[in-house]
Design an enzyme around this catalytic site. Structure first.
Site, short mmCIF file in Angstrom:
data_model
loop_
_atom_site.label_atom_id
_atom_site.label_comp_id
_atom_site.label_asym_id
_atom_site.label_seq_id
_atom_site.Cartn_x
_atom_site.Cartn_y
_atom_site.Cartn_z
N TYR A 1 57.57 73.14 65.74
CA TYR A 1 58.69 74.07 65.70
C TYR A 1 58.48 75.23 66.67
O TYR A 1 59.34 75.52 67.51
CB TYR A 1 58.89 74.62 64.28
CG TYR A 1 59.67 75.91 64.26
CD1 TYR A 1 60.98 75.97 64.71
CD2 TYR A 1 59.07 77.10 63.81
CE1 TYR A 1 61.69 77.17 64.72
CE2 TYR A 1 59.78 78.29 63.80
CZ TYR A 1 61.08 78.32 64.27
OH TYR A 1 61.76 79.51 64.29
N LYS B 1 60.48 76.42 70.17
CA LYS B 1 61.07 77.74 70.38
C LYS B 1 60.46 78.43 71.60
O LYS B 1 61.15 79.10 72.37
CB LYS B 1 60.91 78.61 69.14
CG LYS B 1 61.76 78.19 67.96
CD LYS B 1 63.26 78.25 68.26
CE LYS B 1 63.77 79.67 68.40
NZ LYS B 1 65.24 79.72 68.61
N THR C 1 61.48 83.69 67.64
CA THR C 1 60.60 83.93 66.50
C THR C 1 59.23 84.42 66.94
O THR C 1 58.77 84.09 68.04
CB THR C 1 60.43 82.63 65.69
OG1 THR C 1 59.40 82.80 64.70
CG2 THR C 1 60.02 81.47 66.59
N ASP C 2 58.57 85.17 66.06
CA ASP C 2 57.20 85.61 66.37
C ASP C 2 56.21 84.44 66.37
O ASP C 2 55.10 84.57 66.89
CB ASP C 2 56.74 86.68 65.38
CG ASP C 2 56.74 86.25 63.92
OD1 ASP C 2 57.09 85.09 63.62
OD2 ASP C 2 56.39 87.08 63.06
N GLU C 3 56.62 83.29 65.82
CA GLU C 3 55.69 82.16 65.75
C GLU C 3 55.31 81.62 67.12
O GLU C 3 54.33 80.89 67.26
CB GLU C 3 56.28 81.05 64.88
CG GLU C 3 56.46 81.47 63.43
CD GLU C 3 56.81 80.32 62.52
OE1 GLU C 3 56.21 79.22 62.68
OE2 GLU C 3 57.66 80.50 61.65
#
Length: 329
Positions: free
Chosen positions: A151, A155, A127-129
């Site tokens: 979260y 990741k 994810t870009d997060e």
């Protein structure tokens, strides 16, 4: 090809599986697909074709932390596409342990099995997060990882493990980092399906803080097409951003969703902002475009209208899921 898809009964993984089985990815023509999914609250067999009538599809209910199960399935596969993850930021804020167990330890279990069997290809979906928040411009794949939620930290940790197995062991691992996905079959805790289903039921919708947080929106079909390109031609050890090219504030998105169901701003309830709420995400997709020819194809307004229509027409899919979630199931 024998392909193992983890988390294949979830939103993004099931779209990848359905499209692959329908012949949507030329490189996967004739592939036999095994889906491994724990069927937690966000995974459902209603996302997948009927296994009994689809000879190219096998479903296995199980945990990616089950070492023996994972070893057996990886040993029978040519490649893995790893979608399985705990992915809801709010849930990670109230309890991070499951995110570490699934996202970090589960990924390590898969990578270790891939190493034992010298798997030909491993695509790790991220994810870009993991990049944190960016006030202007867009992140290239070389940007430092600066996650701000439990979260995204889990990741980022799994990304680093994937990179380490590629660098240390020469395993052909590629990492994809996507922006915010939307589309049919998305579990109604994420903002678009939550807002749409609430509005269809005459309920209100919550808007965090001032509503000016910015997200780039990516249709699930574009995301999965990007993953298929990485699976086919992505270079081992590399990271590829996959974006949609439509940046909206949460207020702008809310306005479009209200208009899509004929509702007005009276249905919006401001709520206290999320802890550590990232202000803006934006990924640079020039690398995957230059190397693999990817560019988003689903125009956002059409994609959103089709998504709203799907939820309007498929109450029988989402109503039981919302009821089960409300009961803690």
């Amino acid at each position: 090809m024998r392909l193992l898809v983890t988390g294949g009964a979830g939103f993004i993984g099931s779209h990848f599986v359905r499209t692959a089985l329908a012949g949507g990815y030329p490189g996967l023509s004739g592939a036999r697909i095994t889906v491994l999914d724990k069927l937690t609250y966000a995974g459902t067999l209603t996302n997948l074709p009927d296994v009994d009538s689809t000879p190219e599809l096998e479903f296995v209910q199980g945990d990616i932390n089950d070492v023996d199960l994972v070893d057996g399935l990886v040993g029978q596969s040519d490649a893995v596409v790893h979608f399985a993850a705990e992915s809801h930021v709010d849930r990670s804020i109230t309890g991070a342990a499951e995110f570490v167990v699934t996202n970090v330890l589960g990924t390590q279990t898969l990578l270790e099995a891939a190493l034992r069997h010298r798997l030909a290809k491993f695509v790790h979906v991220s994810t870009d997060e993991v990049y944190g928040s960016i006030p202007e411009g867009s992140w290239p794949e070389t940007h430092a990882l600066e996650p701000n939620s439990p979260y995204s930290a889990s990741k980022a940790s799994s990304d680093l493990l994937a990179r380490a197995y590629a660098r240390t062991h020469g395993l052909d691992v590629t990492i994809t980092r996507c922006s915010n996905n939307y589309g049919p079959h998305q579990f109604p805790e994420k903002v678009i399906p939550l807002f749409v289903t609430n509005l269809l039921d005459g309920l209100t919708v919550p808007l965090y803080g001032d509503g000016l947080n910015v997200r780039d929106w990516l249709h699930v079909d574009d995301h999965c097409r990007g993953i298929s390109l990485v699976l086919g031609k992505g270079r081992g050890g590399e990271v590829y951003n996959i974006g949609g090219g439509t940046e909206l504030t949460n207020r702008e998105l809310t306005e479009r969703l209200l208009a899509s169901v004929g509702a007005d701003w009276s249905r919006v309830v401001p709520v206290e902002d999320r802890k550590g709420h990232d202000r803006r995400y934006s990924v640079d997709i020039s690398k995957i475009h230059a190397e693999l020819g990817y560019e988003p194809q689903v125009e956002f307004d059409k994609g959103l209208a089709d998504t709203v229509a799907w939820y309007r027409d498929n109450r029988s899919w989402w109503e039981p899921l919302k009821q089960r979630a409300a009961l803690g199931g």
